[in-house]
Design an enzyme around this catalytic site. Structure first.
Site, mmCIF file in Angstrom:
data_model
loop_
_atom_site.group_PDB
_atom_site.id
_atom_site.type_symbol
_atom_site.label_atom_id
_atom_site.label_comp_id
_atom_site.label_asym_id
_atom_site.label_seq_id
_atom_site.Cartn_x
_atom_site.Cartn_y
_atom_site.Cartn_z
ATOM 1 N N HIS A 320 31.467 12.582 40.924
ATOM 2 C CA HIS A 320 30.654 11.393 41.137
ATOM 3 C C HIS A 320 31.337 10.348 42.001
ATOM 4 O O HIS A 320 30.651 9.506 42.599
ATOM 5 C CB HIS A 320 30.263 10.771 39.793
ATOM 6 C CG HIS A 320 29.135 11.485 39.113
ATOM 7 N ND1 HIS A 320 29.330 12.566 38.286
ATOM 8 C CD2 HIS A 320 27.785 11.282 39.144
ATOM 9 C CE1 HIS A 320 28.159 12.993 37.845
ATOM 10 N NE2 HIS A 320 27.203 12.238 38.351
ATOM 11 N N GLY A 321 32.631 10.364 42.083
ATOM 12 C CA GLY A 321 33.279 9.360 42.921
ATOM 13 C C GLY A 321 34.793 9.421 42.855
ATOM 14 O O GLY A 321 35.374 9.908 41.879
#
Length: 468
Positions: A320-321
């Site tokens: 996700h990041g």
């Protein structure tokens, strides 16, 4: 270009559908591929070459693995090279800065990473091409010899930039032959409009409440404001992402494809484990099939099963990041799922349904703080404010105004995260078929008009999952 834009709704989509359906069936993959490249190039004119490279790279790797299938050493080397190449591209664009920053902090270095914008959808299409190569290598799928068909699979604009993650085996037959009926096209239009309503009328409006809380000075946020804000984000991210997924699924039907469902009313869950079976289903399925099971799954004892769960959740956070808040977010849910696996799932059935549901919602809402706020310190501060530590009181005039002004919207959103509206509509269709044949098309038309009117006058229209 985003689905919830006037250019897409009234220029790109009608043109793409027109060219697609006036073309002979043999050329429809090529038309869809061309439309998808235009769609991506509209917002990413340079990074389209990166996506084309990934497509050609793994198309070639699939053919080479198939060619050298009986020479296992060669096939394995090609397979490893494909995985390394895909992960290298993903790491360079998504994680290079994060890695450099951490090395600098640990070893007092001065490494510099290129400050490049993240290519939209890179995590989604990279996982798709990787899954194809894995399936070909394991013999689960035949190598695709038609570059146009493979390119259509990778770049298909309905799911290109924010999923769902489509495994090659799920659409392999549809790339060769698919049938579109007027009824199926109508179902697709309904799915698309429902997703548009979720995104434009619900996510965008409730998201403005979260934005006002998030941008307020920390010392001015009360306990009530903090809870209103994070509940608003909890609703926003669901309607934003599930709305996009519904639009993607609807568009897929309109072009003859059946895309996998990505959400199944996750906020009605009664455990964190159940929540993650209902949220971002395609990502969970991908990690289960290509990480959890290859690591041994639950076949090698409880200790290794728990290790495998934590590895999957660490990778889920990083997917996700590239920041520590996503690492903490992933491990937070990994620990909760692990605790449920060890003992909580044995206890939960003894609790009242309301308590189980409240426990799940509380766990998820706190998790969204780690997900949304950019730093660990800001997340800790916000969680402390939620529970009365360092808060600017329990409530103030602004918090009470926000509650009053958004009360009806919050209640409507709370209703729409449940299956109740869908069940009511299904019953009405069965009971009043004749009226329903007029009323429901009129309802969807009105919803489309209302959403369009909002887009004409509104400026707040982000897609949260575009950043992944």
């Amino acid at each position: 270009m985003v689905f919830s834009s006037l250019i897409f709704l009234f220029q790109f989509l009608p043109a793409a559908l027109l060219f697609y359906y006036v073309s002979p069936k043999k050329l429809r993959n090529a038309v869809l591929l061309a439309a998808s490249l235009v769609f991506y190039a509209w917002g990413e004119p340079l990074y389209i070459f990166l996506m084309i490279f990934s497509t050609v790279f793994d198309y070639t790797n699939g053919l080479l693995i198939d060619k050298f299938r009986h020479r296992k050493t060669v096939a394995k080397a090609i397979f490893i090279g494909s995985l390394f190449g895909n992960l290298a591209i993903l790491c360079f664009f998504k994680y290079a800065g994060f890695i450099a920053w951490n090395l600098n902090q640990l070893f007092h270095l001065q490494l510099q990473a290129a400050d490049l914008p993240l290519p939209v959808g890179i995590s989604f299409y990279t996982f798709q091409t990787m899954s194809y190569v894995v399936d070909v290598y394991l013999g689960k799928a035949a190598a695709q010899r038609n570059i146009v068909a493979f390119g259509t699979y990778v770049t298909m604009f309905p799911q290109l930039v924010a999923g769902p993650i489509v495994k090659y085996g799920d659409v392999a037959r549809q790339l060769v032959s698919r049938k579109v009926t007027l009824e199926r096209f109508g179902e697709g239009a309904e799915w698309f409009i429902r997703g548009l309503v979720k995104k434009v009328l619900l996510a965008n409006n409730i998201g403005m409440l979260w934005t006002s809380v998030k941008t307020a000075p920390a010392e001015d946020v009360t306990v009530l404001s903090a809870w209103l804000g994070i509940v608003a984000f909890t609703l926003q991210i669901y309607f934003d992402f599930s709305g996009y997924s519904d639009m993607a699924r609807g568009l897929g039907k309109m072009f003859g494809f059946e895309l996998t469902a990505n959400f199944d009313y996750p906020y009605i869950s009664r455990s964190v484990t159940e929540f993650w079976r209902r949220w971002h289903i395609s990502l969970g399925s991908w990690f289960r099939e290509y990480v959890y099971i290859p690591l041994g799954g639950n076949r090698q004892g409880l200790g290794k099963q728990l290790r495998n769960l934590l590895v999957v959740w660490l990778l889920t956070g990083l997917w996700h990041g590239a920041s520590w808040n996503f690492v903490v977010w992933g491990l937070y849910f990994g620990l909760l799922v692990t605790m449920e696996k060890l003992f909580l799932l044995k206890w939960l059935p003894r609790w009242p349904l309301a308590v189980r549901h409240l426990y799940t919602l509380l766990a998820v809402i706190v998790g969204w703080v780690w997900f949304e706020l950019g730093t660990l310190s800001s997340a800790w501060t916000f969680i402390g404010t939620m529970f009365g530590f360092a808060a600017h009181g329990w409530a103030d005039r602004q918090a009470l105004y926000d509650l009053t002004a958004n009360g009806i919207l919050l209640a409507l959103c709370a209703l729409c995260v449940t299956p109740l509206p869908h069940r009511m509509a299904s019953r009405l269709k069965i009971r009043w078929r004749l009226a329903g044949s007029i009323a429901f098309p009129a309802f969807y038309l009105a919803a489309l008009v209302l959403s369009t009117a909002y887009l004409v006058g509104g400026t707040y229209n982000p897609f949260l999952y575009f950043r992944f």
